[in-house]
Write an enzyme that holds these catalytic residues in place. Structure first.
Site, short mmCIF file in Angstrom:
data_model
loop_
_atom_site.label_atom_id
_atom_site.label_comp_id
_atom_site.label_asym_id
_atom_site.label_seq_id
_atom_site.Cartn_x
_atom_site.Cartn_y
_atom_site.Cartn_z
N HIS A 135 -37.25 -2.20 23.73
CA HIS A 135 -37.46 -3.27 22.75
C HIS A 135 -38.25 -4.43 23.34
CE1 HIS A 135 -34.39 -1.19 20.38
NE2 HIS A 135 -34.79 -1.90 19.35
N LYS A 139 -35.21 -9.80 22.26
CA LYS A 139 -33.97 -9.25 21.67
C LYS A 139 -32.76 -9.76 22.46
CE LYS A 139 -31.89 -4.86 20.16
NZ LYS A 139 -31.41 -5.48 18.91
N1 LIG Z 1 -31.30 -2.94 11.21
C1 LIG Z 1 -32.61 -3.01 11.46
O1 LIG Z 1 -33.40 -2.16 11.05
C2 LIG Z 1 -33.13 -4.16 12.27
C3 LIG Z 1 -34.49 -4.29 12.55
C4 LIG Z 1 -34.91 -5.40 13.26
C5 LIG Z 1 -33.99 -6.33 13.70
N2 LIG Z 1 -32.67 -6.14 13.45
C6 LIG Z 1 -31.65 -7.07 13.83
O2 LIG Z 1 -31.77 -8.21 12.99
C7 LIG Z 1 -31.36 -9.39 13.69
C8 LIG Z 1 -32.49 -10.40 13.67
O3 LIG Z 1 -33.56 -9.92 14.46
P1 LIG Z 1 -34.88 -10.78 14.67
O4 LIG Z 1 -35.69 -10.05 15.67
O5 LIG Z 1 -35.49 -11.12 13.35
O6 LIG Z 1 -34.28 -12.10 15.33
P2 LIG Z 1 -34.84 -13.59 15.18
O7 LIG Z 1 -34.16 -14.37 16.25
O8 LIG Z 1 -36.33 -13.58 15.12
O9 LIG Z 1 -34.32 -14.06 13.74
C9 LIG Z 1 -33.02 -14.43 13.44
C10 LIG Z 1 -33.14 -15.65 12.53
O10 LIG Z 1 -31.88 -15.92 11.98
C11 LIG Z 1 -31.73 -17.35 11.95
N3 LIG Z 1 -30.31 -17.66 11.81
C12 LIG Z 1 -29.34 -17.70 12.75
N4 LIG Z 1 -28.18 -18.03 12.22
C13 LIG Z 1 -28.40 -18.20 10.88
C14 LIG Z 1 -27.56 -18.55 9.79
N5 LIG Z 1 -26.26 -18.82 9.97
N6 LIG Z 1 -28.10 -18.60 8.55
C15 LIG Z 1 -29.41 -18.34 8.35
N7 LIG Z 1 -30.26 -18.03 9.37
C16 LIG Z 1 -29.75 -17.95 10.61
C17 LIG Z 1 -32.36 -17.79 13.26
O11 LIG Z 1 -32.65 -19.17 13.25
C18 LIG Z 1 -33.59 -16.91 13.28
O12 LIG Z 1 -34.67 -17.51 12.56
C19 LIG Z 1 -30.97 -8.91 15.10
O13 LIG Z 1 -29.59 -8.65 15.17
C20 LIG Z 1 -31.74 -7.59 15.23
O14 LIG Z 1 -31.16 -6.71 16.15
C21 LIG Z 1 -32.22 -5.08 12.73
O1 LIG Z 2 -35.81 -5.96 17.11
C1 LIG Z 2 -34.59 -5.76 17.06
O2 LIG Z 2 -33.75 -6.58 17.51
C2 LIG Z 2 -34.08 -4.51 16.47
N1 LIG Z 2 -32.79 -4.37 16.33
C3 LIG Z 2 -32.12 -3.23 15.79
C4 LIG Z 2 -31.23 -2.59 16.83
O3 LIG Z 2 -30.63 -3.30 17.66
O4 LIG Z 2 -31.09 -1.36 16.81
C5 LIG Z 2 -33.06 -2.26 15.13
C6 LIG Z 2 -34.37 -2.14 15.80
C7 LIG Z 2 -35.03 -3.49 16.01
#
Ligand SMILES: NC(=O)c1ccc[n+]([C@@H]2O[C@H](COP(=O)([O-])OP(=O)(O)OC[C@H]3O[C@@H](n4cnc5c(N)ncnc54)[C@H](O)[C@@H]3O)[C@@H](O)[C@H]2O)c1
Ligand SMILES: O=C(O)C1=N[C@H](C(=O)O)CCC1
Length: 252
Positions: A135, A139
């Site tokens: 990643h 992250k």
């Molecule tokens: N399931 C999936 O397919 C998938 C894909 C990508 C990322 N993710 C997950 O999604 C999450 C976010 O990832 P990211 O890379 O966008 O992180 P990021 O840090 O870029 O974004 C998170 C955002 O949430 C905001 N935030 C924090 N607390 C908050 C609250 N109480 N209310 C509203 N906003 C709030 C932060 O200020 C930030 O802007 C992580 O846990 C990541 O692992 C999941």
């Molecule tokens: O960018 C991230 O953070 C991602 N989080 C998810 C994970 O932890 O598996 C999905 C992939 C991207």
């Protein structure tokens, strides 16, 4: 037909900002709220949101979901950091709000969901298996939610097939050299500038190896899964864990 009223939590984040664009572009949806950290959750109820797409951080997700479930707002959750304790707490909340649906997806990309499925199918047939997730270095959690779920599914499939632990003669090792053990499956986490989200499942048997690899190259890869989940979750009360439950993955 009336549009589905959708809110995005974490709207300024990497995946949240992409989700805002995807919901805005979806003809059957209306973006009614886009919240960042510190914004008032009451906006969700006031805006009449039917579905909240939760893409924040592991330290915020539980408070946000507590609010949504109390107010009967369905949720589609991509945020990672899920433990048995957290799932039990969420199920308790949902028991008090039986018409509300929550979908937690370790990964919304169709390719990643298929990677998990393929790994589950392959797992009983190979002596050895290890998971490598790669990643971007921003992250905050390791191993990834996807790798953790993949390893759990592999471990379940191996246990069901009666497989013993994978062979490993390591007698001495630096801490971490063999990765983290998730239900006995080694999981290795790489953090590298230039990457987004990638995973390899390495399987090995006598005289052969199988590598299942998936690459998310852009946050757009997660959008079809998020939109599909938002449409489906309103008809799926209770907790659903894994986007695969909203897809028909049976092979013809
Ligand atoms: N399931 C999936 O397919 C998938 C894909 C990508 C990322 N993710 C997950 O999604 C999450 C976010 O990832 P990211 O890379 O966008 O992180 P990021 O840090 O870029 O974004 C998170 C955002 O949430 C905001 N935030 C924090 N607390 C908050 C609250 N109480 N209310 C509203 N906003 C709030 C932060 O200020 C930030 O802007 C992580 O846990 C990541 O692992 C999941
Ligand atoms: O960018 C991230 O953070 C991602 N989080 C998810 C994970 O932890 O598996 C999905 C992939 C991207």
């Amino acid at each position: 037909m009336s549009k589905l009223r959708v809110a995005v939590l974490g709207a300024k984040g990497r995946i949240g900002s992409e989700a805002v664009r995807a919901v805005e572009a979806a003809e059957d949806m209306e973006l009614v709220a886009a919240l960042g950290r510190g914004d008032d959750l009451e906006t969700l109820a006031v805006s009449g949101a039917q579905v909240a797409v939760e893409l924040t951080t592991p330290d915020s997700v539980m408070d946000n979901l507590g609010y949504c479930v109390r107010h009967g707002i369905h949720a589609v959750v991509g945020t990672t950091g899920w433990t048995e304790d957290r799932l039990t707490q969420l199920k308790g909340w949902l028991a008090d709000s039986p018409e509300t649906g929550v979908l937690i997806a370790p990964n919304f990309s169709i390719g990643a969901v298929l990677t998990m499925k393929f790994a589950q199918i392959a797992a009983p047939w190979f002596e050895s298996v290890e998971v490598v997730e790669l990643h971007h270095p921003n992250k905050v959690d390791a191993p990834s939610g996807t790798a953790t779920r993949t390893a759990q599914l592999i471990a379940e499939a191996r246990a069901e097939a009666g497989l013993p632990a994978a062979p490993d003669a390591t007698a001495t090792a630096l801490d971490g050299a063999r990765g983290a053990s998730v239900d006995g499956v080694p999981v290795h986490a790489i953090r590298l500038r230039g990457l987004l989200a990638h995973q390899e499942v390495l399987l090995g048997g006598e005289g052969e190896t199988l590598t299942i690899r998936h690459d998310s190259l852009h946050h757009r890869s997660f959008m079809p899964g998020i939109l599909l989940a938002a449409r489906r979750v309103v008809h799926a009360p209770g907790l659903t864990f894994g986007l695969e439950h909203f897809l028909d993955l049976s092979a013809n």
